[in-house]
Design a protein around this motif. Structure first.
Motif, PDB file in Angstrom:
ATOM      1  N   ASN A   1       0.851  -1.199   0.000  1.00 54.28           N
ATOM      2  CA  ASN A   1       0.000   0.000   0.000  1.00 54.28           C
ATOM      3  C   ASN A   1       0.881   1.242   0.000  1.00 54.28           C
ATOM      4  N   ASP A   2       0.252   2.383  -0.231  1.00 49.98           N
ATOM      5  CA  ASP A   2       1.003   3.636  -0.325  1.00 49.98           C
ATOM      6  C   ASP A   2       1.586   4.051   1.013  1.00 49.98           C
ATOM      7  N   THR A   3       0.895   3.737   2.100  1.00 53.64           N
ATOM      8  CA  THR A   3       1.391   4.127   3.420  1.00 53.64           C
ATOM      9  C   THR A   3       2.756   3.512   3.686  1.00 53.64           C
ATOM     10  N   MET A   4       2.899   2.231   3.361  1.00 55.21           N
ATOM     11  CA  MET A   4       4.202   1.570   3.523  1.00 55.21           C
ATOM     12  C   MET A   4       5.210   2.104   2.508  1.00 55.21           C
ATOM     13  N   ALA A   5       4.764   2.401   1.303  1.00 57.62           N
ATOM     14  CA  ALA A   5       5.663   2.969   0.292  1.00 57.62           C
ATOM     15  C   ALA A   5       6.225   4.306   0.766  1.00 57.62           C
ATOM     16  N   LEU A   6       5.381   5.106   1.410  1.00 59.09           N
ATOM     17  CA  LEU A   6       5.825   6.410   1.914  1.00 59.09           C
ATOM     18  C   LEU A   6       6.822   6.232   3.064  1.00 59.09           C
ATOM     19  N   GLY A   7       6.626   5.209   3.891  1.00 59.49           N
ATOM     20  CA  GLY A   7       7.600   4.907   4.934  1.00 59.49           C
ATOM     21  C   GLY A   7       8.940   4.515   4.337  1.00 59.49           C
ATOM     22  N   ALA A   8       8.890   3.763   3.249  1.00 60.03           N
ATOM     23  CA  ALA A   8      10.131   3.367   2.559  1.00 60.03           C
ATOM     24  C   ALA A   8      10.828   4.574   1.964  1.00 60.03           C
ATOM     25  N   VAL A   9      10.058   5.487   1.368  1.00 60.00           N
ATOM     26  CA  VAL A   9      10.631   6.715   0.793  1.00 60.00           C
ATOM     27  C   VAL A   9      11.368   7.504   1.877  1.00 60.00           C
ATOM     28  N   ALA A  10      10.740   7.620   3.056  1.00 55.98           N
ATOM     29  CA  ALA A  10      11.366   8.357   4.160  1.00 55.98           C
ATOM     30  C   ALA A  10      12.649   7.686   4.627  1.00 55.98           C
ATOM     31  N   ALA A  11      12.649   6.351   4.679  1.00 58.70           N
ATOM     32  CA  ALA A  11      13.850   5.619   5.103  1.00 58.70           C
ATOM     33  C   ALA A  11      14.974   5.763   4.084  1.00 58.70           C
ATOM     34  N   LEU A  12      14.625   5.746   2.809  1.00 61.35           N
ATOM     35  CA  LEU A  12      15.634   5.929   1.755  1.00 61.35           C
ATOM     36  C   LEU A  12      16.237   7.328   1.830  1.00 61.35           C
ATOM     37  N   LYS A  13      15.380   8.293   2.101  1.00 63.69           N
ATOM     38  CA  LYS A  13      15.867   9.676   2.224  1.00 63.69           C
ATOM     39  C   LYS A  13      16.806   9.803   3.424  1.00 63.69           C
ATOM     40  N   ALA A  14      16.419   9.173   4.553  1.00 66.10           N
ATOM     41  CA  ALA A  14      17.252   9.239   5.757  1.00 66.10           C
ATOM     42  C   ALA A  14      18.597   8.559   5.532  1.00 66.10           C
ATOM     43  N   ALA A  15      18.604   7.532   4.685  1.00 67.48           N
ATOM     44  CA  ALA A  15      19.843   6.812   4.379  1.00 67.48           C
ATOM     45  C   ALA A  15      20.617   7.452   3.230  1.00 67.48           C
ATOM     46  N   LYS A  16      20.071   8.583   2.734  1.00 63.20           N
ATOM     47  CA  LYS A  16      20.708   9.320   1.630  1.00 63.20           C
ATOM     48  C   LYS A  16      20.877   8.442   0.383  1.00 63.20           C
ATOM     49  N   LYS A  17      19.845   7.622   0.130  1.00 63.35           N
ATOM     50  CA  LYS A  17      19.846   6.793  -1.074  1.00 63.35           C
ATOM     51  C   LYS A  17      18.856   7.388  -2.068  1.00 63.35           C
ATOM     52  N   SER A  18      19.348   7.774  -3.206  1.00 60.58           N
ATOM     53  CA  SER A  18      18.494   8.353  -4.243  1.00 60.58           C
ATOM     54  C   SER A  18      18.436   7.418  -5.450  1.00 60.58           C
ATOM     55  N   GLY A  19      17.466   7.681  -6.299  1.00 58.68           N
ATOM     56  CA  GLY A  19      17.348   6.903  -7.536  1.00 58.68           C
ATOM     57  C   GLY A  19      16.746   5.520  -7.365  1.00 58.68           C
ATOM     58  N   VAL A  20      16.214   5.210  -6.176  1.00 59.64           N
ATOM     59  CA  VAL A  20      15.588   3.900  -5.944  1.00 59.64           C
ATOM     60  C   VAL A  20      14.142   3.951  -6.448  1.00 59.64           C
ATOM     61  N   ILE A  21      13.743   2.958  -7.207  1.00 56.43           N
ATOM     62  CA  ILE A  21      12.382   2.875  -7.749  1.00 56.43           C
ATOM     63  C   ILE A  21      11.432   2.431  -6.641  1.00 56.43           C
ATOM     64  N   VAL A  22      10.398   3.232  -6.381  1.00 53.61           N
ATOM     65  CA  VAL A  22       9.408   2.885  -5.354  1.00 53.61           C
ATOM     66  C   VAL A  22       8.017   2.903  -5.984  1.00 53.61           C
ATOM     67  N   VAL A  23       7.293   1.805  -5.807  1.00 53.83           N
ATOM     68  CA  VAL A  23       5.927   1.691  -6.325  1.00 53.83           C
ATOM     69  C   VAL A  23       5.013   1.263  -5.182  1.00 53.83           C
ATOM     70  N   GLY A  24       3.843   1.891  -5.110  1.00 51.88           N
ATOM     71  CA  GLY A  24       2.880   1.578  -4.058  1.00 51.88           C
ATOM     72  C   GLY A  24       1.556   1.088  -4.613  1.00 51.88           C
TER      73      GLY A  24
END
Length: 336
Positions: free
Chosen positions: A242-265
């Motif tokens: 779901n999108d809620t979990m996708a948004l949590g993943a986006v936040a974790a990627l940002k905190a880890a300074k990882k860009s360019g990761v494909i995220v689909v919800g």
């Protein structure tokens, strides 16, 4: 030997006494002979006069999807002349049972329910049905047919395959990825995960390095994703149930300074659409929450008035894929 006239008087008196005793026995409960059965029987509950109330029960409105369906159901019901109550069971089967008991005691005309578990919800739905209150399920099915009047859900398999196809394109058919799955007690979680797998498994260069449940929750997805990244720093994609979990993943990627990761919800939430426009999510599969909820209310209204919905119990609504190319065409879980 008794006198004949005296014998006739005694017989008449005995007959009158017997008649009075018979009448007393028939009315021994204190109720008139044509009174309805006690409230403990299902037949009396079914025959009891209904209120003009439609009870709407969903998971927490903190999730915008559930708020959207509750708001849509409330608006539609009130436009049809019903009073409404809107409550959340917070995915707690015990709380759900209490809310359904309350709807029964208030003699609701119908219950619109996004349930708290495919198995745990069977008993409460049966209880309402036995009490003569029709139940219309939205978003989530239960593992039994024949007790709810309708089970109206998004076509989760079709929607998951749409999301997975977009994910595969974004990943260019290769790379390491993570899957975040929903609550295990929710049938939708398994259906979506299978839909993802049906597509992604066709591409041998796409390798799932982790699969964990985050129970549809954003904060849990953030925490799980942080841990996964520590163990698997080399990932190129995340697909979430779901999108809620996708948004949590986006936040974790940002905190880890990882860009360019494909995220689909999956859901088509306004927050996910905003992330798609910003380029931090690739896509989401829209399940039309408002349409499912209003359809359930319309069918409840028809059932209350005619005793039938005119539709099969199991009904599905197709999903739509949202990407940066068409994101401007969508609003709150619906096409503009």
């Amino acid at each position: 030997m008794s006198h004949p006239s005296r014998r006739l008087v005694v017989q008449a008196a005995a007959a009158l006494t017997t008649g009075l005793l018979t009448l007393t026995a028939c009315g021994s409960s204190g109720a008139p002979a044509d009174s309805k059965p006690s409230s403990g029987s299902s037949s009396s509950a079914a025959a009891a006069p209904k209120s003009n109330l439609i009870a709407i029960i969903t998971p927490s409105p903190d999730n915008p999807f559930f708020k959207a369906e509750a708001d849509a159901a409330k608006k539609k019901a009130e436009s049809l002349g019903y009073q409404t109550s809107v409550d959340s069971h917070d995915d707690d089967p015990n709380k759900q049972s209490e809310l359904i008991d309350s709807a029964i005691s208030r003699k609701a005309a119908a219950i619109i329910l996004d349930n708290a578990g495919a198995d745990a919800s069977i008993g409460p739905v049966q209880k309402a049905t036995t009490a003569g209150i029709p139940v219309f399920l939205i978003d989530r099915e239960i593992n039994q047919t024949g007790i709810a009047k309708a089970q109206i859900v998004s076509n989760n398999s079709q929607g998951a395959q749409l999301a997975a196809q977009e994910f595969v394109k974004g990943m260019k058919e290769k790379g390491n990825y993570v899957e975040l799955t929903g609550k295990e007690s929710d049938t939708n979680a398994g259906v979506r995960s299978k839909g993802f797998g049906d597509v992604i498994s066709q591409y041998p260069d796409l390798k799932r390095v982790a699969q964990q449940t985050a129970n549809w929750d954003q904060q849990e997805a953030f925490s799980k994703m942080e841990t996964i990244l520590q163990r698997n720093p080399d990932i190129q994609g995340v697909i979430a149930g779901n999108d809620t979990m996708a948004l949590g993943a986006v936040a974790a990627l940002k905190a880890a300074k990882k860009s360019g990761v494909i995220v689909v919800g999956f859901d088509g939430s306004p927050d996910a659409i905003a992330q798609i426009k910003a380029g931090t999510m690739l896509a989401t599969s829209l399940q039309p929450a408002a349409l499912g909820a209003t359809t359930a209310v319309e069918q409840a209204d028809k059932f209350v008035k005619t005793g039938a919905t005119g539709q099969p119990e199991k009904q599905s609504i197709d999903c739509e894929i949202i990407t940066k190319d068409n994101a401007d065409q969508y609003g709150v879980f619906a096409k503009l």
